[in-house]
Motif scaffolding. Structure first.
Motif, mmCIF file in Angstrom:
data_model
loop_
_atom_site.group_PDB
_atom_site.id
_atom_site.type_symbol
_atom_site.label_atom_id
_atom_site.label_comp_id
_atom_site.label_asym_id
_atom_site.label_seq_id
_atom_site.Cartn_x
_atom_site.Cartn_y
_atom_site.Cartn_z
ATOM 1 N N CYS A 74 8.982 -7.008 17.907
ATOM 2 C CA CYS A 74 9.277 -6.350 16.923
ATOM 3 C C CYS A 74 9.536 -6.920 15.413
ATOM 4 N N PHE A 75 9.990 -8.068 15.589
ATOM 5 C CA PHE A 75 10.139 -9.009 14.480
ATOM 6 C C PHE A 75 8.750 -9.356 13.972
ATOM 7 N N ILE A 76 7.888 -9.770 14.801
ATOM 8 C CA ILE A 76 6.543 -10.280 14.345
ATOM 9 C C ILE A 76 5.745 -9.105 13.997
ATOM 10 N N ASN A 77 5.865 -7.895 14.429
ATOM 11 C CA ASN A 77 5.209 -6.503 14.012
ATOM 12 C C ASN A 77 5.575 -6.371 12.578
ATOM 13 N N VAL A 78 6.937 -6.468 12.303
ATOM 14 C CA VAL A 78 7.605 -6.075 10.757
ATOM 15 C C VAL A 78 6.840 -6.967 9.999
ATOM 16 N N LEU A 79 6.820 -8.371 10.320
ATOM 17 C CA LEU A 79 6.391 -9.574 9.385
ATOM 18 C C LEU A 79 4.960 -9.196 9.165
ATOM 19 N N LEU A 80 4.142 -9.169 10.260
ATOM 20 C CA LEU A 80 2.675 -8.946 9.877
ATOM 21 C C LEU A 80 2.509 -7.920 9.119
ATOM 22 N N ALA A 81 2.872 -6.620 9.652
ATOM 23 C CA ALA A 81 2.532 -5.511 9.003
ATOM 24 C C ALA A 81 2.973 -5.678 7.171
ATOM 25 N N SER A 82 4.242 -6.236 6.941
ATOM 26 C CA SER A 82 4.542 -6.331 5.579
ATOM 27 C C SER A 82 3.489 -7.404 4.891
ATOM 28 N N VAL A 83 3.399 -8.502 5.418
ATOM 29 C CA VAL A 83 2.380 -9.512 4.985
ATOM 30 C C VAL A 83 0.997 -9.086 4.793
ATOM 31 N N SER A 84 0.535 -8.327 5.500
ATOM 32 C CA SER A 84 -0.818 -7.935 5.554
ATOM 33 C C SER A 84 -0.840 -6.767 4.327
ATOM 34 N N ALA A 85 0.166 -5.706 4.353
ATOM 35 C CA ALA A 85 -0.079 -4.765 2.973
ATOM 36 C C ALA A 85 0.373 -5.483 1.825
ATOM 37 N N THR A 86 1.151 -6.589 1.755
ATOM 38 C CA THR A 86 1.238 -7.120 0.391
ATOM 39 C C THR A 86 -0.128 -7.846 0.057
ATOM 40 N N PHE A 87 -0.884 -8.511 1.118
ATOM 41 C CA PHE A 87 -2.044 -9.336 0.786
ATOM 42 C C PHE A 87 -3.223 -8.056 0.417
ATOM 43 N N SER A 88 -3.157 -7.059 0.994
ATOM 44 C CA SER A 88 -4.214 -6.095 0.761
ATOM 45 C C SER A 88 -3.867 -5.365 -0.481
ATOM 46 N N THR A 89 -2.783 -5.025 -1.027
ATOM 47 C CA THR A 89 -2.309 -4.625 -2.187
ATOM 48 C C THR A 89 -2.773 -5.727 -3.451
ATOM 49 N N PHE A 90 -2.452 -6.909 -3.087
ATOM 50 C CA PHE A 90 -2.701 -7.903 -4.131
ATOM 51 C C PHE A 90 -4.221 -7.987 -4.121
ATOM 52 N N THR A 97 -8.481 -2.970 -10.821
ATOM 53 C CA THR A 97 -8.056 -2.562 -12.222
ATOM 54 C C THR A 97 -9.293 -3.279 -13.032
ATOM 55 N N ARG A 98 -9.403 -2.548 -14.179
ATOM 56 C CA ARG A 98 -10.275 -2.881 -15.289
ATOM 57 C C ARG A 98 -10.109 -4.195 -16.146
ATOM 58 N N PHE A 99 -8.699 -4.569 -16.100
ATOM 59 C CA PHE A 99 -8.352 -5.795 -16.905
ATOM 60 C C PHE A 99 -7.996 -7.112 -15.852
ATOM 61 N N LYS A 100 -8.544 -6.823 -14.860
ATOM 62 C CA LYS A 100 -8.216 -8.125 -13.779
ATOM 63 C C LYS A 100 -6.992 -8.744 -13.923
ATOM 64 N N ASN A 101 -5.790 -7.931 -14.124
ATOM 65 C CA ASN A 101 -4.579 -8.697 -14.100
ATOM 66 C C ASN A 101 -3.830 -7.859 -12.824
ATOM 67 N N ILE A 102 -2.906 -8.673 -12.215
ATOM 68 C CA ILE A 102 -2.167 -8.261 -10.994
ATOM 69 C C ILE A 102 -0.957 -7.679 -11.295
ATOM 70 N N SER A 103 -0.583 -6.615 -10.799
ATOM 71 C CA SER A 103 0.727 -6.095 -11.033
ATOM 72 C C SER A 103 1.812 -6.296 -10.021
ATOM 73 N N LEU A 104 2.932 -7.004 -10.376
ATOM 74 C CA LEU A 104 3.965 -7.280 -9.452
ATOM 75 C C LEU A 104 4.318 -6.149 -8.904
ATOM 76 N N TYR A 105 4.671 -4.971 -9.444
ATOM 77 C CA TYR A 105 5.365 -3.922 -9.207
ATOM 78 C C TYR A 105 4.546 -3.109 -7.999
ATOM 79 N N LEU A 106 3.175 -3.216 -8.386
ATOM 80 C CA LEU A 106 2.449 -2.687 -7.022
ATOM 81 C C LEU A 106 2.351 -3.491 -5.956
ATOM 82 N N VAL A 107 2.216 -4.908 -6.156
ATOM 83 C CA VAL A 107 2.286 -5.929 -4.762
ATOM 84 C C VAL A 107 3.555 -5.801 -4.195
ATOM 85 N N LEU A 108 4.686 -5.573 -4.693
ATOM 86 C CA LEU A 108 5.954 -5.631 -4.295
ATOM 87 C C LEU A 108 6.101 -4.047 -3.524
#
Length: 116
Positions: A74-90, A97-108
């Motif tokens: 369960c711990f590994i599942n939550v960790l992998l899900a959150s890390v993969s979603a963070t990386f995908s959102t990044f 985005t057209r300006f090629k800047n990364i939004s910290l709010y969107l990634v978090l």
């Protein structure tokens, strides 16, 4: 309520968050909250997701060896899900985005979405 001072600026002033010159009369993003407080809140919720999801394993009624194995899973599942979603959102935040800047709010926000 009144005008929001600084919401609309002249051409020569840079927008604070987007770092793009605002055209005359064009609006730009004004952060209504603190980045540090937002990040701390996300990490507190992230830790809460670990404890909430792991504590649900205790109600399965398993013996100790299976309980520890399911807790780890369960711990590994939550960790992998959150890390993969963070990386995908990044990657999506940078690529779409057209300006090629990364939004910290969107990634978090992607981090929390992965936990859900």
């Amino acid at each position: 309520i009144g005008p929001r001072i600084g919401r609309f600026e002249k051409e020569d002033i840079l927008a604070v968050d987007t770092m793009v010159k605002a055209k005359r009369g064009e609006s730009f993003e004004m952060a209504g909250y603190s980045t540090a407080v937002f990040a701390i809140g996300v990490f507190i919720l992230w830790g809460g997701f670990f404890s909430f999801n792991s504590s649900s394993v205790f109600f399965l009624g398993l013996d100790s060896s299976l309980l520890l194995k399911n807790l780890e899973l369960c711990f590994i599942n939550v960790l992998l899900a959150s890390v993969s979603a963070t990386f995908s959102t990044f990657l999506l935040s940078f690529g779409l985005t057209r300006f090629k800047n990364i939004s910290l709010y969107l990634v978090l926000g992607g981090t929390l979405a992965g936990c859900v």
